[in-house]
Design a protein around this motif. Structure first.
Motif, PDB file in Angstrom:
ATOM      1  N   LYS A   1       0.837  -1.201   0.000  1.00 26.68           N
ATOM      2  CA  LYS A   1       0.000   0.000   0.000  1.00 26.68           C
ATOM      3  C   LYS A   1       0.875   1.255   0.000  1.00 26.68           C
ATOM      4  O   LYS A   1       1.933   1.282   0.612  1.00 26.68           O
ATOM      5  N   GLU A   2       0.376   2.274  -0.698  1.00 29.85           N
ATOM      6  CA  GLU A   2       1.023   3.578  -0.691  1.00 29.85           C
ATOM      7  C   GLU A   2       0.079   4.585  -0.048  1.00 29.85           C
ATOM      8  O   GLU A   2      -1.058   4.747  -0.495  1.00 29.85           O
ATOM      9  N   VAL A   3       0.547   5.238   0.995  1.00 30.73           N
ATOM     10  CA  VAL A   3      -0.269   6.235   1.695  1.00 30.73           C
ATOM     11  C   VAL A   3       0.417   7.593   1.568  1.00 30.73           C
ATOM     12  O   VAL A   3       1.550   7.767   2.030  1.00 30.73           O
ATOM     13  N   THR A   4      -0.279   8.540   0.945  1.00 28.56           N
ATOM     14  CA  THR A   4       0.268   9.878   0.745  1.00 28.56           C
ATOM     15  C   THR A   4      -0.371  10.845   1.736  1.00 28.56           C
ATOM     16  O   THR A   4      -1.596  10.932   1.823  1.00 28.56           O
ATOM     17  N   LYS A   5       0.462  11.574   2.455  1.00 30.07           N
ATOM     18  CA  LYS A   5      -0.022  12.577   3.408  1.00 30.07           C
ATOM     19  C   LYS A   5       0.625  13.912   3.062  1.00 30.07           C
ATOM     20  O   LYS A   5       1.842  14.061   3.130  1.00 30.07           O
ATOM     21  N   LEU A   6      -0.216  14.885   2.669  1.00 29.73           N
ATOM     22  CA  LEU A   6       0.284  16.198   2.282  1.00 29.73           C
ATOM     23  C   LEU A   6       0.073  17.205   3.411  1.00 29.73           C
ATOM     24  O   LEU A   6      -0.951  17.180   4.101  1.00 29.73           O
ATOM     25  N   ASN A   7       1.042  18.066   3.596  1.00 28.76           N
ATOM     26  CA  ASN A   7       0.975  19.080   4.645  1.00 28.76           C
ATOM     27  C   ASN A   7      -0.046  20.160   4.298  1.00 28.76           C
ATOM     28  O   ASN A   7      -0.324  20.417   3.134  1.00 28.76           O
ATOM     29  N   ASN A   8      -0.583  20.792   5.325  1.00 24.47           N
ATOM     30  CA  ASN A   8      -1.539  21.876   5.137  1.00 24.47           C
ATOM     31  C   ASN A   8      -0.775  23.196   5.039  1.00 24.47           C
ATOM     32  O   ASN A   8      -0.573  23.896   6.024  1.00 24.47           O
TER      33      ASN A   8
ATOM     34  N   LEU B   1       5.273  10.164   1.793  1.00 25.38           N
ATOM     35  CA  LEU B   1       4.747   8.949   1.168  1.00 25.38           C
ATOM     36  C   LEU B   1       5.173   7.767   2.032  1.00 25.38           C
ATOM     37  O   LEU B   1       6.357   7.576   2.292  1.00 25.38           O
ATOM     38  N   THR B   2       4.205   6.973   2.490  1.00 29.12           N
ATOM     39  CA  THR B   2       4.490   5.801   3.308  1.00 29.12           C
ATOM     40  C   THR B   2       4.191   4.539   2.507  1.00 29.12           C
ATOM     41  O   THR B   2       3.091   4.390   1.961  1.00 29.12           O
ATOM     42  N   ILE B   3       5.181   3.651   2.422  1.00 26.69           N
ATOM     43  CA  ILE B   3       5.012   2.356   1.766  1.00 26.69           C
ATOM     44  C   ILE B   3       4.818   1.309   2.856  1.00 26.69           C
ATOM     45  O   ILE B   3       5.693   1.094   3.682  1.00 26.69           O
ATOM     46  N   LYS B   4       3.663   0.663   2.849  1.00 32.02           N
ATOM     47  CA  LYS B   4       3.307  -0.283   3.907  1.00 32.02           C
ATOM     48  C   LYS B   4       3.145  -1.694   3.355  1.00 32.02           C
ATOM     49  O   LYS B   4       2.610  -1.889   2.263  1.00 32.02           O
TER      50      LYS B   4
ATOM     51  N   ARG C   1       2.379  -5.239   5.656  1.00 32.29           N
ATOM     52  CA  ARG C   1       2.328  -5.994   6.919  1.00 32.29           C
ATOM     53  C   ARG C   1       3.115  -5.313   8.026  1.00 32.29           C
ATOM     54  O   ARG C   1       2.783  -4.233   8.461  1.00 32.29           O
ATOM     55  N   ASN C   2       4.213  -5.946   8.433  1.00 31.39           N
ATOM     56  CA  ASN C   2       4.975  -5.424   9.570  1.00 31.39           C
ATOM     57  C   ASN C   2       6.039  -4.408   9.155  1.00 31.39           C
ATOM     58  O   ASN C   2       6.827  -3.962   9.967  1.00 31.39           O
ATOM     59  N   SER C   3       6.036  -4.056   7.870  1.00 36.77           N
ATOM     60  CA  SER C   3       7.049  -3.144   7.342  1.00 36.77           C
ATOM     61  C   SER C   3       6.409  -1.820   6.945  1.00 36.77           C
ATOM     62  O   SER C   3       5.328  -1.791   6.351  1.00 36.77           O
ATOM     63  N   SER C   4       7.099  -0.719   7.268  1.00 36.60           N
ATOM     64  CA  SER C   4       6.617   0.601   6.910  1.00 36.60           C
ATOM     65  C   SER C   4       7.812   1.520   6.684  1.00 36.60           C
ATOM     66  O   SER C   4       8.683   1.630   7.540  1.00 36.60           O
ATOM     67  N   LYS C   5       7.849   2.175   5.513  1.00 43.37           N
ATOM     68  CA  LYS C   5       8.938   3.095   5.186  1.00 43.37           C
ATOM     69  C   LYS C   5       8.356   4.442   4.757  1.00 43.37           C
ATOM     70  O   LYS C   5       7.396   4.479   3.983  1.00 43.37           O
ATOM     71  N   ASP C   6       8.965   5.517   5.249  1.00 48.33           N
ATOM     72  CA  ASP C   6       8.516   6.861   4.914  1.00 48.33           C
ATOM     73  C   ASP C   6       9.503   7.540   3.962  1.00 48.33           C
ATOM     74  O   ASP C   6      10.721   7.438   4.135  1.00 48.33           O
ATOM     75  N   TYR C   7       8.957   8.246   2.988  1.00 47.79           N
ATOM     76  CA  TYR C   7       9.761   9.007   2.036  1.00 47.79           C
ATOM     77  C   TYR C   7       9.219  10.439   1.973  1.00 47.79           C
ATOM     78  O   TYR C   7       8.004  10.648   1.953  1.00 47.79           O
ATOM     79  N   LYS C   8      10.115  11.417   1.929  1.00 44.83           N
ATOM     80  CA  LYS C   8       9.703  12.817   1.872  1.00 44.83           C
ATOM     81  C   LYS C   8       9.203  13.163   0.474  1.00 44.83           C
ATOM     82  O   LYS C   8       9.757  12.723  -0.533  1.00 44.83           O
ATOM     83  N   LEU C   9       8.146  13.957   0.448  1.00 41.52           N
ATOM     84  CA  LEU C   9       7.590  14.448  -0.808  1.00 41.52           C
ATOM     85  C   LEU C   9       7.909  15.934  -0.958  1.00 41.52           C
ATOM     86  O   LEU C   9       7.874  16.685   0.021  1.00 41.52           O
TER      87      LEU C   9
END
Length: 422
Positions: free
Chosen positions: A335-342, A357-360, A362-370
Motif C-alpha cells: 500500500k502507498e499512503v500519501t499525506k500532504l501538509n496543510n 509517502l508511506t510504503i506499507k 504488513r509489519n514493514s513501513s517506510k517513509d519518504y519525503k515528498l
C-alpha cells in the motif's frame, strides 16, 4: 579490420565489467528456489520486509519451534540464576523422534534457569518445556493461556498454542508468517539470543547429574547462521527457524513441513536455499527518483486581498528511488499512503517538502519525503497578465490623480493671484 573489431569488443566487455550494476534495475529476478517445505518465509530483520514467501498464511503445525515462545515467556518471568524444580508432568513427556527428553531426572530435582534454557533451546527437551511451564504457571494449561495472551499481544490472528513443547495437538497451530514474528521477538531477548548461539552446553541437576548436549541446528556457525530452532513431529514434518547475519545484514528464515529424510538434510537444504536466494534478491523499483507521485491543488489570490482567485496544480515528487521485494504478499498487500501538509502558496518553495509517502506491507513501513516540483518564477509567470493589468491600472490611476492634483494646484494658484490683483 577484423583485429580492430575484436579490440573494440574486448574494450566494451571490460567497461561492462567495471560497471556491474549498469543494468541492475532491469536485471531479471532469479526464479524462486524450489524447496520441500510446504510453507516458508524470509524477513529482513531490520526493516521487517518480506523477501521470500511461500504459503506464509497457511496454518501449519510448528512442532518444537513452539519453544521459541516458551523461551520468550520464560525469559520474561525468570532470571538466569533462578532455580527450577523438575515436575511430574515433565517426567511423563514422551520422546518423539527428534524431540527428546533429558531423562533420567527425578521428580523434585532442581536446576538453574540458565541450564533449563539450554535444555529447551539447544537440546529441545520436551520435558524441560513442561518443567518451565509448571515453574511459571500452576499447570501447562495455565501456561498455554499465557502463550496465547502473548500471541494476541503480537497481533497474530492465525496462531493458537496448546502445549509448551509443540507436541502434536490439532488445536496447536501457526503460520510461517506468524512464527517469523514470534521468532523475531524472541531473538530480541539477549538471553534467548545467546542461548541459541551455543553449539554445545552442559546441564547439571541438584543431584549432580550432568548432561552434555549439542545444538540440534546443523546450520549453526555456517555461512552466517547465528541461531535457530528445530522441530519435528510426524504431522508437522521437519520445521526450522534460522537467523543469519552477513555483512551486517540480518535475515530470518522459517521453513515448515519439510521432509525428514534418512540423513536429516532436506529442511536444512531448504533453509540454505531461501536464505542464499534472499541475500541475492534484487528489489523491484516501485518509483524512480523525481517521479511525480501526486499533485497538490492550491487556491490563492495573486493580489492577496483583492482581485480574482486562481488555482495552481503543483506536481509532488520524490527524490529517492523506492524499491520493494516482489512476492505473493507484496503483490496483494503493498500500500502507498500519501499525506500532504496543510500549507499555503506563500509557504511554497522550490523543491520544498510538502508531505510524506508511506510504503506499507504488513509489519514493514517506510517513509519518504515528498517535495513540491515548483521551479522559481512559476507563480510570477502564471500571474503576469494579472500583474500587468494591475500595474497598468495603477499607473493610469496615478496619472489621473497626478493630473487632478496638478489641476487643483493650478486652480489654487490662479485664485491666489486674482485675490491680490488691484
Amino acid at each position: 579490420m577484423k583485429q580492430k573489431r575484436l579490440s573494440i569488443f574486448f574494450i566494451f566487455i571490460f567497461i561492462l565489467s567495471l560497471n556491474t550494476n549498469v543494468f541492475a534495475d532491469n536485471a531479471p529476478q532469479k526464479p524462486d528456489p524450489q524447496i520441500y517445505g510446504k510453507a516458508a518465509i524470509t524477513i529482513d530483520m531490520q526493516t521487517g520486509e518480506i523477501i521470500y514467501a511461500k504459503d506464509v498464511d497457511k496454518q501449519m503445525y510448528p512442532a518444537s519451534t513452539t519453544k521459541l515462545l516458551t523461551a520468550l515467556i520464560f525469559a520474561k518471568n525468570k532470571s538466569k540464576t533462578d532455580v527450577l524444580t523438575y515436575t511430574a508432568d515433565a517426567k511423563v513427556q514422551p520422546n518423539v523422534s527428534l524431540n527428546v527428553n533429558l531423562h533420567p531426572i527425578d521428580i523434585g530435582e532442581t536446576m538453574t534457569a540458565q541450564d533449563a534454557m539450554d535444555g529447551l533451546l539447544v537440546y529441545s527437551g520436551n520435558d524441560v518445556a513442561y518443567m518451565i511451564a509448571e515453574n511459571i504457571s500452576k499447570n501447562a494449561t495455565d501456561f498455554a493461556d499465557k502463550m496465547n495472551a502473548e500471541i494476541k499481544n503480537l497481533n497474530l490472528s492465525n496462531t493458537h498454542f496448546v502445549t509448551p513443547n509443540g507436541l502434536h495437538d490439532p488445536n496447536h497451530y501457526t503460520t510461517a508468517y506468524d512464527l517469523s514474528i514470534i521468532a523475531n521477538t524472541a531473538f530480541q531477548n539477549q538471553w534467548i539470543r545467546e542461548t541459541m548461539s551455543k553449539s554445545k552446553s552442559s546441564i547439571k541437576t541438584s543431584k549432580g547429574t550432568t548432561f552434555l548436549i549439542d545444538n540440534t541446528n546443523k546450520l549453526l556457525g555456517k555461512d552466517g547462521c547465528i541461531g535457530g530452532k528445530t522441530g519435528y513431529t510426524l504431522p508437522a514434518g521437519r520445521c526450522l527457524v534460522a537467523f543469519y547475519e552477513r555483512n551486517g545484514r540480518k535475515i530470518l528464515g522459517v521453513v515448515l513441513n519439510s521432509v525428514y529424510d534418512q540423513k536429516d538434510s532436506f529442511v536444512f537444504d531448504d533453509m540454505k536455499k531461501i536464505i542464499d536466494w534472499s541475500y541475492d534478491a534484487k528489489p523491484v523499483n516501485l518509483h524512480k527518483k523525481d517521479s511525480v507521485i501526486t499533485t497538490k491543488t492550491f487556491k490563492y489570490k495573486p493580489l492577496v486581498f483583492i482581485g480574482p482567485e486562481k488555482t495552481i496544480n503543483v506536481p509532488v515528487i520524490i527524490k529517492d528511488d523506492i524499491y520493494y521485494y516482489s512476492n505473493e504478499i507484496s503483490k496483494k498487500e503493498l500500500k502507498e499512503v500519501t499525506k500532504l501538509n496543510n500549507i499555503t502558496v506563500s509557504e511554497l518553495k522550490e523543491n520544498g517538502q510538502v508531505g510524506t509517502l508511506t510504503i506499507k506491507e504488513r509489519n514493514s513501513s517506510k517513509d519518504y519525503k515528498l517535495y513540491a516540483n515548483l521551479p522559481n518564477g512559476t507563480l510570477l509567470k502564471n500571474n503576469l497578465p494579472i500583474y500587468g493589468v494591475t500595474l497598468l491600472v495603477t499607473l493610469v490611476a496615478i496619472g489621473i490623480i497626478a493630473f487632478a492634483v496638478k489641476k487643483l494646484l493650478d486652480l489654487i494658484r490662479r485664485k491666489k493671484r486674482g485675490k491680490y490683483t488691484w
